[in-house]
Structure formats: C-alpha cells, structure tokens
Design a protein around this motif. Structure first.
Motif, PDB file in Angstrom:
ATOM      1  N   GLU A   1       0.831  -1.208   0.000  1.00 21.75           N
ATOM      2  CA  GLU A   1       0.000   0.000   0.000  1.00 21.75           C
ATOM      3  C   GLU A   1       0.867   1.261   0.000  1.00 21.75           C
ATOM      4  N   GLN A   2       1.932   1.266   0.779  1.00 21.32           N
ATOM      5  CA  GLN A   2       2.825   2.432   0.820  1.00 21.32           C
ATOM      6  C   GLN A   2       3.504   2.638  -0.530  1.00 21.32           C
ATOM      7  N   ARG A   3       3.913   1.545  -1.174  1.00 28.57           N
ATOM      8  CA  ARG A   3       4.575   1.673  -2.476  1.00 28.57           C
ATOM      9  C   ARG A   3       3.591   2.153  -3.550  1.00 28.57           C
ATOM     10  N   ALA A   4       2.343   1.672  -3.484  1.00 32.72           N
ATOM     11  CA  ALA A   4       1.333   2.118  -4.455  1.00 32.72           C
ATOM     12  C   ALA A   4       1.044   3.602  -4.287  1.00 32.72           C
ATOM     13  N   ASP A   5       0.890   4.055  -3.034  1.00 25.66           N
ATOM     14  CA  ASP A   5       0.631   5.470  -2.792  1.00 25.66           C
ATOM     15  C   ASP A   5       1.804   6.329  -3.240  1.00 25.66           C
ATOM     16  N   GLU A   6       3.013   5.871  -2.985  1.00 27.95           N
ATOM     17  CA  GLU A   6       4.197   6.626  -3.407  1.00 27.95           C
ATOM     18  C   GLU A   6       4.213   6.766  -4.926  1.00 27.95           C
ATOM     19  N   PHE A   7       3.910   5.704  -5.628  1.00 25.16           N
ATOM     20  CA  PHE A   7       3.848   5.728  -7.094  1.00 25.16           C
ATOM     21  C   PHE A   7       2.855   6.780  -7.579  1.00 25.16           C
ATOM     22  N   LEU A   8       1.658   6.786  -6.988  1.00 27.43           N
ATOM     23  CA  LEU A   8       0.628   7.731  -7.427  1.00 27.43           C
ATOM     24  C   LEU A   8       1.035   9.169  -7.138  1.00 27.43           C
ATOM     25  N   LYS A   9       1.671   9.407  -6.009  1.00 24.52           N
ATOM     26  CA  LYS A   9       2.113  10.760  -5.688  1.00 24.52           C
ATOM     27  C   LYS A   9       3.211  11.238  -6.627  1.00 24.52           C
ATOM     28  N   LEU A  10       4.065  10.309  -7.048  1.00 25.97           N
ATOM     29  CA  LEU A  10       5.151  10.670  -7.953  1.00 25.97           C
ATOM     30  C   LEU A  10       4.668  10.868  -9.394  1.00 25.97           C
ATOM     31  N   ALA A  11       3.630  10.147  -9.785  1.00 26.80           N
ATOM     32  CA  ALA A  11       3.212  10.129 -11.190  1.00 26.80           C
ATOM     33  C   ALA A  11       2.251  11.247 -11.561  1.00 26.80           C
ATOM     34  N   THR A  12       1.665  11.932 -10.569  1.00 24.23           N
ATOM     35  CA  THR A  12       0.596  12.888 -10.853  1.00 24.23           C
ATOM     36  C   THR A  12       0.989  14.317 -10.473  1.00 24.23           C
ATOM     37  N   LEU A  13       0.358  15.263 -11.167  1.00 27.78           N
ATOM     38  CA  LEU A  13       0.489  16.673 -10.801  1.00 27.78           C
ATOM     39  C   LEU A  13      -0.253  16.925  -9.497  1.00 27.78           C
ATOM     40  N   HIS A  14       0.351  17.725  -8.638  1.00 29.04           N
ATOM     41  CA  HIS A  14      -0.364  18.112  -7.420  1.00 29.04           C
ATOM     42  C   HIS A  14      -0.354  19.619  -7.208  1.00 29.04           C
ATOM     43  N   TYR A  15       0.224  20.370  -8.143  1.00 35.39           N
ATOM     44  CA  TYR A  15       0.259  21.828  -8.107  1.00 35.39           C
ATOM     45  C   TYR A  15       0.935  22.358  -6.842  1.00 35.39           C
ATOM     46  N   GLY A  16       2.059  21.712  -6.523  1.00 38.25           N
ATOM     47  CA  GLY A  16       2.994  22.227  -5.539  1.00 38.25           C
ATOM     48  C   GLY A  16       4.325  22.318  -6.257  1.00 38.25           C
ATOM     49  N   GLN A  17       5.293  21.566  -5.793  1.00 39.67           N
ATOM     50  CA  GLN A  17       6.576  21.486  -6.494  1.00 39.67           C
ATOM     51  C   GLN A  17       6.538  20.291  -7.444  1.00 39.67           C
ATOM     52  N   ASP A  18       5.994  20.518  -8.644  1.00 38.61           N
ATOM     53  CA  ASP A  18       5.822  19.425  -9.612  1.00 38.61           C
ATOM     54  C   ASP A  18       7.104  19.215 -10.413  1.00 38.61           C
ATOM     55  N   ASP A  19       8.083  18.620  -9.769  1.00 36.24           N
ATOM     56  CA  ASP A  19       9.376  18.372 -10.402  1.00 36.24           C
ATOM     57  C   ASP A  19       9.247  17.213 -11.398  1.00 36.24           C
ATOM     58  N   PRO A  20       9.639  17.416 -12.667  1.00 30.98           N
ATOM     59  CA  PRO A  20       9.560  16.317 -13.649  1.00 30.98           C
ATOM     60  C   PRO A  20      10.332  15.071 -13.227  1.00 30.98           C
ATOM     61  N   ALA A  21      11.305  15.234 -12.349  1.00 29.75           N
ATOM     62  CA  ALA A  21      12.066  14.064 -11.890  1.00 29.75           C
ATOM     63  C   ALA A  21      11.176  13.069 -11.158  1.00 29.75           C
ATOM     64  N   ARG A  22      10.028  13.544 -10.654  1.00 27.65           N
ATOM     65  CA  ARG A  22       9.119  12.633  -9.963  1.00 27.65           C
ATOM     66  C   ARG A  22       8.625  11.522 -10.893  1.00 27.65           C
ATOM     67  N   GLN A  23       8.353  11.877 -12.146  1.00 32.27           N
ATOM     68  CA  GLN A  23       7.864  10.852 -13.066  1.00 32.27           C
ATOM     69  C   GLN A  23       8.916   9.766 -13.301  1.00 32.27           C
ATOM     70  N   HIS A  24      10.196  10.162 -13.329  1.00 36.55           N
ATOM     71  CA  HIS A  24      11.253   9.164 -13.487  1.00 36.55           C
ATOM     72  C   HIS A  24      11.265   8.226 -12.282  1.00 36.55           C
ATOM     73  N   ALA A  25      11.089   8.795 -11.095  1.00 38.05           N
ATOM     74  CA  ALA A  25      11.049   7.963  -9.888  1.00 38.05           C
ATOM     75  C   ALA A  25       9.823   7.052  -9.897  1.00 38.05           C
ATOM     76  N   ALA A  26       8.697   7.557 -10.447  1.00 39.06           N
ATOM     77  CA  ALA A  26       7.489   6.734 -10.518  1.00 39.06           C
ATOM     78  C   ALA A  26       7.724   5.521 -11.415  1.00 39.06           C
ATOM     79  N   ARG A  27       8.424   5.708 -12.513  1.00 40.95           N
ATOM     80  CA  ARG A  27       8.663   4.595 -13.442  1.00 40.95           C
ATOM     81  C   ARG A  27       9.495   3.491 -12.798  1.00 40.95           C
ATOM     82  N   GLU A  28      10.344   3.856 -11.838  1.00 40.77           N
ATOM     83  CA  GLU A  28      11.141   2.844 -11.158  1.00 40.77           C
ATOM     84  C   GLU A  28      10.276   1.931 -10.293  1.00 40.77           C
TER      85      GLU A  28
END
Length: 481
Positions: A92-119
């Motif tokens: 559950e923690q890994r799934a939530d982390e993936f979703l937080k990394l893969a989506t825009l949240h209109y804070g600090q939307d660093d493109p590097a997050r998507q790379h981390a999500a793919r991992e």
C-alpha cells in the motif's frame, strides 16, 4: 456584491468568532463595526451579526455561508502537502508513493518525480484501480470497473482524476477514460485545492499549465473532447486561469476553442457553480475575464474567439486582482495592441480617461508632464502597472512609470525584477537595476531573489548578468550576497 473574499481553506469556527466580535464591537459603539452593520444589516443579536458576516462575504444568509463551508470541507484536498519519500515497506505504501510521484499536485511538480514513478511501475502497476489507470493497464481496469467512481488512493480522488492528472506518459489513457465514463465515472469530478473555490476538475488536469507551467496531458485534446462529450461543464474556471493569466507565455488556444465548441459562456455553470454559488464565477464572467486577459496580453485570435460570443466588451468579469478592475479596451489601448483596441472600439468600448492616457504615454516610453495630483491618482489606481511592464519586457516604460511615482521595488507576490528575470527580459532587468531595483530583494512566497527566479526558469543570460552583478558588488564591498 461581496466586499471581501473568504480566505483559502475557510473555517466555520473562525466565522463564528468574527460574528461574536462584531456583536461585541457594535454594542461598544466601535465606528468600523457600526459602519459594517449600517451597510449590511442592523445588529442587536448574534444572529444579526452572523447575517452581516455572511453578507460581507457575498452570501445572502448565514445558512448559505454555512452550506458553502460544508461543500468546501467535502471537496477540499491538499495533494501538494503529501509527503514523498516515506516508508515503502508495504504494498500500500509503495502504491501510494507511485501515485504521488506520477501525478500533478500543483505544488513542487518536479519532472524528476515521473522518473522515480517509473522505477516503481513494475512493482505496483496492478495494486489497485488507481495505479491501474495511471499505469495504462487496460485489461486490469476492465476487471475492476465496479470501482470506477470510488474515491481512494493518497489524495482521495476518483480513478478518473488520477488518470487526467497523471504525467507518466502511459498507454491506453483515452480508452481507459472512456471505460471509466461508461461505467459511472463523473466527467465533472474534481477537488478544491487547499479549499480554494475554483475547482481543479478532470478537465483542469488534462490541460495542465498554471503558475508552475505544468505540462498538459499527452492526450489532452482527445481526453478533453471525451470529457466534454460525456457532460463535463465547459465553464471550467481553473482551466481558464491555468491556461490564461495563471501561466507564462507562450499561449495556444486549444483549450479555449474546445470549451467554446461545447458551450463556454452559456448554461448555468454546471454542478460546481451550483455547489459554490457566489464564490464561483458565472459563465459570462469567465468570458469577460478571458477578454480582459487576452486584450492585456495582445492575443488577437483569443479576442476574436471571445468577441464571436455574445459578450459585453465593457464587462470586467470577476475583477480578478491581476487586472485591477481595468476594461479590456484600456489594456489594449494602453499597451499598444492597436488591432485589438480597434476591434473593441468598433464593438462600443468607451475611450480612455485621463489616467489611462497617462498610462498609455508611459507605455510608449514618454515621460508625460502631468500635475502631482493626477500622477498620484494614476499610481493609486493601479500600483501594479510597473509589475506588468517588467513581466512583459516593456523596458521603455520603466523610467516614465518611476517618474510618475511607481515603485521599482514594489512586491506583490514578486517584485518587478523577479518578473523580468523569470521571463528572460535581460534589458529590462538591467534597466531596473539602473533605476534602483534591488536584485537581492526576496519574494515572500518562495524567499527567492532575482537570480533564483532566473535560474528557476533557465534564463541563462539573465542569470549570468545577475551573478556578475553580485560579484562586482562583493568586490566593491557593498555587501551583496
């Protein structure tokens, strides 16, 4: 009309305390309190004071403002406050982390997050309906369509929102969205970012952009058309802001053309307007805001698109603070957008008054000879004009504006030098420094100086100039950091 706006993330207890303080102040004969009561309703009881508080925020009654705050509480989400990098010990923690990394949240939307999500992708792709839609797992989504409208995941969103705010670049996004909609997903799904009364809908997610210039979804046109055809209301206030005054250039008109095709400016405003009532703009106000913005930015095609609708060219829309209450024609004429100005005059726009003639002269680089009273009125009407000049690179307007009394170090979210640096206007930054702008001045929101703003937007020429300026200051012992 409301005299003030509710704060972000408004609180009912705070409003109750306001009413109690108002009642006490009126009973004590406080002039400001008695004036407020005289404007909205006589106050002799707590119920009277509550009515005054409600009306002062633009609501006709206390029950209506209470209902509004209930809606705010129901739909408020703060995805930008979700922590990244927490424990990843459970699925559950890994799934939530993936979703937080893969989506825009209109804070600090660093493109590097998507790379981390793919991992994390191969480990979590089929964890739940939310990871499935973001990962593009079409067959898995088909097996779980009974959950098409269930809220969940780290943001308590419907699956459709995770899909439209995803920037993972996954396959099958349009087909998955179609399946979700066919199985009960709400085309008007959305949330209130930190309680602000401008809903971030599925359409908002598709079009992206905004103050951080977040990228649009890779399938923005197809997804937007699918959502609108399924019943998404085209009077989408946050999309209009994010693709208009709320984002830096360059601009395109894809969102506006689609929204107009499906009825922007018409209808009752849809479910979000019904929920938020006076706190949410009407369809007509949205069109008027767009006309004012497009006229100020010199966007001729946008102006033509809006004028093709039934619209009052003198309308001021929501009177957004960025526009300081100015009419579309005033912006076009002052800033030299001649073709737009002629279109608006032909539609019946009134000519400029004496203050706007002063603005127009300054924008042309002319230091007009005006008396002190007129200059003071010009500054008081729109003290932010120098910010607009800096943001758009109107270097020639800076000295005439300063002569009138405009402050080159004015901070309204940011200072003129920050706006010029962010947009790469090197000559404007240099002229501001010559006129006394402080390159070390820090903005209140991000605590950034002009160099930080330039580097944030990869404006290398401006950054190099500011670094050299700082070095020269250190050599001369001026104390610049």
């Amino acid at each position: 009309m409301p005299t003030r706006n509710l704060p972000d993330d408004p609180n009912l207890d705070h409003l109750r305390k306001q009413a109690k303080r108002l009642l006490t102040a009126v009973q004590a004969g406080d002039p400001a309190a008695t004036a407020l009561a005289a404007e909205f309703h006589p106050v002799s009881t707590l119920a009277d004071a509550q009515l005054v508080v409600a009306r002062s925020y633009g609501f006709p009654s206390w029950p209506r403002i209470v209902h509004h705050l209930e809606q705010i509480g129901r739909y408020t989400r703060s995805p930008h406050r979700q922590q990244i990098g927490g424990p990843l010990d459970t699925p559950e923690q890994r799934a939530d982390e993936f979703l937080k990394l893969a989506t825009l949240h209109y804070g600090q939307d660093d493109p590097a997050r998507q790379h981390a999500a793919r991992e994390l992708l191969s480990d979590v792709a089929q964890s739940n309906i939310y990871t499935m839609v973001v990962a593009g797992e079409l067959d898995a989504v088909r097996r779980n369509l009974s959950q098409a409208r269930e809220e969940g995941g780290p943001y308590r969103w419907e699956p459709l929102l995770y899909l439209t705010y995803s920037r993972l670049g996954a396959p099958n996004q349009v087909e998955i969205a179609r399946l979700l909609l066919e199985n009960g997903a709400d085309p008007n799904a959305g949330y209130l970012w930190q309680g602000m009364p401008s809903p971030f809908t599925a359409l908002t997610g598709v079009f992206g952009r905004g103050e951080g210039d977040q990228p649009p979804h890779q399938d923005r046109v197809e997804l937007a058309r699918l959502l609108l055809a399924a019943g998404a209301d085209p009077n989408d206030s946050q999309t209009m802001y994010n693709c208009g005054p709320g984002c830096p250039p360059p601009y395109d008109d894809v969102h506006l053309e689609l929204l107009l095709e499906f009825g922007l400016g018409r209808g009752d405003g849809g479910p979000w307007h019904e929920r938020l009532t006076t706190a949410h703009p009407t369809p007509q106000q949205l069109l008027e805001d767009e006309l004012v913005f497009a006229s100020s930015a010199g966007l001729l095609h946008r102006v033509e698109l809006v004028l093709a609708q039934e619209i009052d060219v003198e309308g001021r829309g929501t009177e957004h603070p960025a526009f300081c209450g100015h009419r579309a024609y005033e912006f076009a004429a002052v800033q030299g957008h001649t073709e737009i100005a002629e279109l608006l005059r032909a539609r019946g726009a009134a000519p400029l008054d004496d203050i706007h003639e002063v603005y127009a002269a300054a924008w042309r680089g002319e230091s007009a000879s005006v008396d002190a009273a007129l200059a003071a009125r010009a500054v008081a009407r729109n003290p932010h004009l120098i910010l607009q000049a800096a943001e758009t690179g109107r270097t020639e307007a800076l000295e005439p504006l300063q002569r009138l009394g405009f402050d080159v170090n004015l901070i309204s979210g940011a200072a003129p030098i920050h706006r010029a640096a962010l947009n790469g206007h090197l000559e404007t930054v240099q002229r501001l420094v010559q006129l006394g702008a402080d390159p070390d001045l820090r903005d209140p929101s991000y605590d950034g100086d002009a160099l930080g703003w330039a580097e944030h937007n990869h404006q290398n020429a401006v950054a190099a100039y500011l670094k050299e300026l700082r070095l020269r200051g250190l050599r001369l012992g001026t104390g610049r950091r």
